[in-house]
Design a protein around this motif. Structure first.
Motif, PDB file in Angstrom:
ATOM      1  N   GLY A   1       0.830  -1.199   0.000  1.00 46.15           N
ATOM      2  CA  GLY A   1       0.000   0.000   0.000  1.00 46.15           C
ATOM      3  C   GLY A   1       0.858   1.240   0.000  1.00 46.15           C
ATOM      4  N   GLY A   2       0.218   2.347  -0.328  1.00 46.33           N
ATOM      5  CA  GLY A   2       0.924   3.612  -0.329  1.00 46.33           C
ATOM      6  C   GLY A   2       0.074   4.707  -0.926  1.00 46.33           C
ATOM      7  N   ALA A   3       0.675   5.855  -1.092  1.00 41.92           N
ATOM      8  CA  ALA A   3      -0.022   7.017  -1.633  1.00 41.92           C
ATOM      9  C   ALA A   3      -0.496   6.716  -3.048  1.00 41.92           C
ATOM     10  CB  ALA A   3       0.900   8.229  -1.628  1.00 41.92           C
ATOM     11  N   LEU A   4      -1.756   7.019  -3.301  1.00 36.14           N
ATOM     12  CA  LEU A   4      -2.340   6.824  -4.619  1.00 36.14           C
ATOM     13  C   LEU A   4      -2.083   8.077  -5.448  1.00 36.14           C
ATOM     14  CD1 LEU A   4      -4.069   4.935  -6.366  1.00 36.14           C
ATOM     15  CD2 LEU A   4      -6.087   5.980  -5.325  1.00 36.14           C
ATOM     16  N   ASN A   5      -1.299   7.914  -6.502  1.00 37.30           N
ATOM     17  CA  ASN A   5      -0.935   9.038  -7.361  1.00 37.30           C
ATOM     18  C   ASN A   5      -1.998   9.278  -8.427  1.00 37.30           C
ATOM     19  OD1 ASN A   5       1.632   9.266  -6.008  1.00 37.30           O
ATOM     20  ND2 ASN A   5       2.262   7.457  -7.159  1.00 37.30           N
ATOM     21  N   LYS A   6      -1.998  10.454  -9.006  1.00 36.09           N
ATOM     22  CA  LYS A   6      -2.996  10.815 -10.022  1.00 36.09           C
ATOM     23  C   LYS A   6      -2.963   9.890 -11.227  1.00 36.09           C
ATOM     24  CE  LYS A   6      -3.093  15.619  -8.667  1.00 36.09           C
ATOM     25  NZ  LYS A   6      -4.310  16.346  -8.545  1.00 36.09           N
TER      26      LYS A   6
END
Length: 150
Positions: A81-86
Motif C-alpha cells: 500500500g501507499g499514496a495513490l498518485n494521479k
C-alpha cells in the motif's frame, strides 16, 4: 513458504492495488491470497463516503476466497500500500501491515485451515518486504478454536 512465492504475492498485490477505490484517503492497498492449490485471489481497499463502510484489501480478498468456498485453503497473503498518485500508481517505501481488524480475519482463516498463515508485508516501490506469521502479528488471538469450532 519461500521468498519467491512471497515475491509473487507482493507483485500480485501491487497489481491489484491499481484498482483501489480510495478517493478519500488517497491511500491504495492491494492484497493477494495464496491458496493450497497455488491459486492467487486478490482484493483492493474499497472506500465509501461513509468512512465506516470502507473495506480493507485483505478483507475483500479473504471474503472473495470465502465466497468461493476456499476459506480453509489460505496459505499466505501479500499486502502492499501507499499514496495513490494521479496516474493510478502507488508510491511509498515502507512495508504496509494489516490493521487489527484484518489481523483478526486472517487469524480466522488460519485457525479454520489449521495452519499459521504467512503474511508478506511489502512497500509500494518494492524496496522492502517483511514476512511474519499470523500468530506473530496477533498473539493470543481469539478465534474459532475458542468457540470449539475449527
Amino acid at each position: 513458504m519461500g521468498a519467491v512465492a512471497g515475491a509473487v504475492l507482493i507483485d500480485a498485490a501491487r497489481e491489484a492495488a491499481k484498482n483501489a477505490h480510495a478517493p478519500y484517503s488517497r491511500f491504495g492497498v492491494g492484497a493477494a491470497v495464496l491458496l493450497t492449490d497455488g491459486e492467487i485471489v486478490t482484493g483492493t481497499n474499497f472506500e465509501n463516503a461513509s468512512y465506516g463502510l470502507s473495506l480493507c484489501a485483505e478483507t475483500v480478498a479473504l471474503a472473495t476466497v470465502n465466497a468461493r468456498g476456499r476459506f480453509r485453503d489460505v496459505v499466505a497473503i501479500g499486502i502492499i500500500g501507499g499514496a495513490l498518485n494521479k496516474d493510478g500508481t502507488i508510491s511509498g517505501s515502507a512495508p504496509i501491515y494489516p490493521c487489527g481488524r484484518c489481523r483478526q480475519i486472517i487469524n480466522e482463516a488460519a485457525q479454520m485451515g489449521g495452519r499459521d498463515i504467512d503474511i508478506h508485508c511489502g512497500s509500494a516501490d518494492g524496496s522492502a518486504v517483511a514476512r511474519h506469521s499470523a500468530s506473530e502479528l496477533l498473539p493470543h488471538a481469539f478465534g474459532p478454536a475458542d468457540l470449539g469450532i475449527g
